[in-house]
Design a protein around this motif. Structure first.
Motif, mmCIF file in Angstrom:
data_model
loop_
_atom_site.group_PDB
_atom_site.id
_atom_site.type_symbol
_atom_site.label_atom_id
_atom_site.label_comp_id
_atom_site.label_asym_id
_atom_site.label_seq_id
_atom_site.Cartn_x
_atom_site.Cartn_y
_atom_site.Cartn_z
ATOM 1 N N PRO A 218 -7.379 89.668 75.963
ATOM 2 C CA PRO A 218 -6.195 90.489 75.569
ATOM 3 C C PRO A 218 -6.310 90.869 74.197
ATOM 4 O O PRO A 218 -6.758 89.994 73.432
ATOM 5 C CB PRO A 218 -5.176 89.427 76.087
ATOM 6 C CG PRO A 218 -5.670 88.047 75.882
ATOM 7 C CD PRO A 218 -7.296 88.124 76.313
ATOM 8 N N PHE A 219 -5.876 92.021 73.676
ATOM 9 C CA PHE A 219 -5.884 92.440 72.571
ATOM 10 C C PHE A 219 -4.939 93.592 72.214
ATOM 11 O O PHE A 219 -4.237 94.088 73.248
ATOM 12 C CB PHE A 219 -7.362 92.860 72.172
ATOM 13 C CG PHE A 219 -7.643 94.092 72.653
ATOM 14 C CD1 PHE A 219 -7.534 95.340 72.449
ATOM 15 C CD2 PHE A 219 -8.470 93.786 73.959
ATOM 16 C CE1 PHE A 219 -8.059 96.339 72.900
ATOM 17 C CE2 PHE A 219 -8.998 95.076 74.509
ATOM 18 C CZ PHE A 219 -8.682 96.337 74.093
ATOM 19 N N THR A 220 -4.436 93.688 70.881
ATOM 20 C CA THR A 220 -3.550 94.896 70.492
ATOM 21 C C THR A 220 -4.075 95.469 69.438
ATOM 22 O O THR A 220 -4.643 95.006 68.370
ATOM 23 C CB THR A 220 -2.122 94.288 70.160
ATOM 24 O OG1 THR A 220 -1.583 93.295 71.395
ATOM 25 C CG2 THR A 220 -1.172 95.433 69.875
ATOM 26 N N ILE A 221 -4.110 97.077 69.644
ATOM 27 C CA ILE A 221 -4.444 97.896 68.330
ATOM 28 C C ILE A 221 -3.196 98.383 67.965
ATOM 29 O O ILE A 221 -2.470 99.220 68.521
ATOM 30 C CB ILE A 221 -5.429 98.760 68.867
ATOM 31 C CG1 ILE A 221 -6.506 98.247 69.715
ATOM 32 C CG2 ILE A 221 -5.939 99.629 67.773
ATOM 33 C CD1 ILE A 221 -7.536 99.424 70.431
ATOM 34 N N LEU A 222 -3.031 98.249 66.647
ATOM 35 C CA LEU A 222 -1.911 98.856 65.921
ATOM 36 C C LEU A 222 -2.575 99.892 65.138
ATOM 37 O O LEU A 222 -3.340 99.758 64.170
ATOM 38 C CB LEU A 222 -1.171 97.610 64.902
ATOM 39 C CG LEU A 222 -0.758 96.456 65.795
ATOM 40 C CD1 LEU A 222 -0.030 95.805 64.701
ATOM 41 C CD2 LEU A 222 0.528 96.999 66.879
ATOM 42 N N VAL A 233 -5.725 98.530 62.861
ATOM 43 C CA VAL A 233 -6.086 97.069 62.986
ATOM 44 C C VAL A 233 -6.115 96.465 64.176
ATOM 45 O O VAL A 233 -5.307 97.010 65.301
ATOM 46 C CB VAL A 233 -5.147 96.087 62.182
ATOM 47 C CG1 VAL A 233 -5.401 96.406 60.542
ATOM 48 C CG2 VAL A 233 -3.780 96.187 62.459
ATOM 49 N N VAL A 234 -6.950 95.788 64.603
ATOM 50 C CA VAL A 234 -6.856 94.938 66.161
ATOM 51 C C VAL A 234 -6.448 93.478 65.837
ATOM 52 O O VAL A 234 -6.759 92.884 64.796
ATOM 53 C CB VAL A 234 -8.221 94.936 66.887
ATOM 54 C CG1 VAL A 234 -8.268 93.979 67.887
ATOM 55 C CG2 VAL A 234 -8.851 96.187 66.876
ATOM 56 N N PHE A 235 -5.294 92.970 66.643
ATOM 57 C CA PHE A 235 -4.965 91.806 66.791
ATOM 58 C C PHE A 235 -5.377 91.066 67.829
ATOM 59 O O PHE A 235 -5.314 91.624 68.965
ATOM 60 C CB PHE A 235 -3.420 91.794 66.645
ATOM 61 C CG PHE A 235 -2.617 90.640 66.715
ATOM 62 C CD1 PHE A 235 -2.784 89.740 65.998
ATOM 63 C CD2 PHE A 235 -1.977 90.399 67.869
ATOM 64 C CE1 PHE A 235 -2.152 88.319 65.963
ATOM 65 C CE2 PHE A 235 -1.340 88.925 67.958
ATOM 66 C CZ PHE A 235 -1.465 88.307 67.020
ATOM 67 N N LEU A 236 -6.012 89.932 67.745
ATOM 68 C CA LEU A 236 -6.138 88.751 68.849
ATOM 69 C C LEU A 236 -5.583 87.674 68.451
ATOM 70 O O LEU A 236 -5.332 87.233 67.559
ATOM 71 C CB LEU A 236 -7.633 88.601 68.653
ATOM 72 C CG LEU A 236 -8.732 89.690 68.578
ATOM 73 C CD1 LEU A 236 -10.156 89.115 68.343
ATOM 74 C CD2 LEU A 236 -8.597 90.663 69.844
ATOM 75 N N GLU A 237 -4.675 87.242 69.831
ATOM 76 C CA GLU A 237 -3.904 86.080 69.797
ATOM 77 C C GLU A 237 -4.486 84.933 70.671
ATOM 78 O O GLU A 237 -4.914 85.285 71.953
ATOM 79 C CB GLU A 237 -2.682 86.733 70.340
ATOM 80 C CG GLU A 237 -1.544 85.586 70.234
ATOM 81 C CD GLU A 237 -0.148 86.120 70.611
ATOM 82 O OE1 GLU A 237 1.026 85.335 70.590
ATOM 83 O OE2 GLU A 237 0.167 87.247 70.971
ATOM 84 N N SER A 238 -4.333 83.774 70.403
ATOM 85 C CA SER A 238 -4.444 82.790 71.112
ATOM 86 C C SER A 238 -3.123 81.766 71.139
ATOM 87 O O SER A 238 -2.229 82.063 70.543
ATOM 88 C CB SER A 238 -5.657 81.934 70.723
ATOM 89 O OG SER A 238 -5.403 81.091 69.612
ATOM 90 N N ARG A 239 -3.190 80.762 71.767
ATOM 91 C CA ARG A 239 -1.933 79.931 71.957
ATOM 92 C C ARG A 239 -1.437 79.257 70.465
ATOM 93 O O ARG A 239 -0.420 79.159 70.536
ATOM 94 C CB ARG A 239 -2.315 78.831 72.983
ATOM 95 C CG ARG A 239 -1.063 77.836 73.068
ATOM 96 C CD ARG A 239 -1.264 76.988 74.231
ATOM 97 N NE ARG A 239 -1.141 77.529 75.516
ATOM 98 C CZ ARG A 239 -0.017 77.674 76.097
ATOM 99 N NH1 ARG A 239 0.934 77.490 75.688
ATOM 100 N NH2 ARG A 239 -0.013 78.576 77.078
ATOM 101 N N SER A 240 -2.588 79.156 69.645
ATOM 102 C CA SER A 240 -2.271 78.372 68.324
ATOM 103 C C SER A 240 -2.379 79.045 67.307
ATOM 104 O O SER A 240 -2.006 78.749 66.133
ATOM 105 C CB SER A 240 -3.168 77.248 68.357
ATOM 106 O OG SER A 240 -4.809 77.575 68.297
ATOM 107 N N ASP A 241 -3.245 80.272 67.230
ATOM 108 C CA ASP A 241 -3.248 81.024 66.083
ATOM 109 C C ASP A 241 -3.579 82.379 66.637
ATOM 110 O O ASP A 241 -3.489 82.789 67.629
ATOM 111 C CB ASP A 241 -4.217 80.546 65.104
ATOM 112 C CG ASP A 241 -5.481 80.493 65.920
ATOM 113 O OD1 ASP A 241 -5.738 81.109 66.925
ATOM 114 O OD2 ASP A 241 -6.516 79.710 65.391
#
Length: 280
Positions: A218-222, A233-241
């Protein structure tokens, strides 16, 4: 803002502008009060710098009467810029301020999500159900986070010029019974309603698609400005960071992944029909 502005610099600029606005001060009032030149403040608010003095940020935060935690964060960003630390952000929070701040400034958002409905498209009951199941969160914290998430949606989707939002949602996200059947029916109806807006396109990636380009990622491009790679920018998210990718190669790669994932998904109309089928 300057093209290709690194994430932390962009975030710093956004926060300084907002703090000045909240303090009801003009640029002229600020530079005169601090004894700066007009050009210095203009360059700072335009992001036209590589490094910035922590003392300057401290002075601005004091003038703007910034909350202590915000001031501390911005001063640390300035200090990091002087010591050549990486310009990507890492943090631990359910709704990181940096992501919310950047998201509100984006002109285009491209998001691929697997297990959950995208945050900007979640209903209050769906959010409440998610927060209720969160580990280590008190009732008061959950209520506060619900308010923050709803405010985030309003700031992004209800602003005068909302961003283009392209969301590819895995079938698992709309089939998982978060909060129960009634909550999910309401959530699916909300997706159908949101998809009718001219700036929002929602596609469902069905199980039948099998393997796809974004599998497990899963990812988000802003995107900002004209949406070129140099200003995204590309944002990558996990449970902790979570963290940001800023290089042109990484951004281009994620754009290609998103495009191919859109190709594997149902069309916008087919997706609407699919969602209708879930609640009929």
């Amino acid at each position: 803002m300057a093209t290709g502005m690194p994430v932390r610099r962009r975030y710093l600029v956004i926060q300084l502008r907002r703090l000045r606005s909240a303090a009801n001060l003009t640029q002229d009032e600020v530079w005169k009060d601090l004894g700066w030149s007009r050009a210095k403040l203009q360059r700072l608010e335009a992001g036209e710098f590589q490094r910035v003095k922590a003392g300057d940020i401290m002075a601005l935060c004091q003038l703007y009467d910034a909350p202590e935690d915000v001031a501390r964060e911005l001063i640390q960003i300035a200090r990091d810029s002087r010591t050549h630390k990486p310009w990507w952000l890492q943090y631990q929070d359910v709704l990181p301020g940096a992501f919310v701040g950047l998201e509100a400034e984006a002109t285009m958002i491209q998001e691929f999500n697997i297990g959950l409905v995208p945050g900007l498209l979640q209903t209050p009951d769906y959010i409440a159900a998610l927060l209720e199941s969160a580990v280590g969160s008190t009732k008061d914290q959950a209520e506060q986070r619900l308010k923050i998430r709803l405010e985030r949606q309003r700031n992004v989707l209800e602003c005068p010029e909302p961003p283009l939002l392209f969301a590819v949602v895995d079938e698992a996200a709309v089939r998982r019974q978060i909060g129960g059947a009634d909550v999910m029916r309401e959530q699916v109806r909300h997706l159908l309603h949101a998809g009718q807006r001219p700036n929002i396109e929602i596609q469902v990636l069905p199980f039948a698609s099998g393997a796809h380009a974004a599998a497990g990622l899963p990812f988000t491009i802003l995107s900002f400005g004209d949406g070129h790679s140099a200003d995204s920018v590309v944002f990558l998210e996990s449970r902790s960071d979570g963290f940001y990718l800023e290089s042109k190669d990484e951004i281009d790669r994620h754009r290609l992944v998103f495009s191919r994932t859109q190709g594997s998904a149902l069309s916008v109309q087919e997706s609407a029909d699919f969602l209708e089928g879930l609640i009929s």
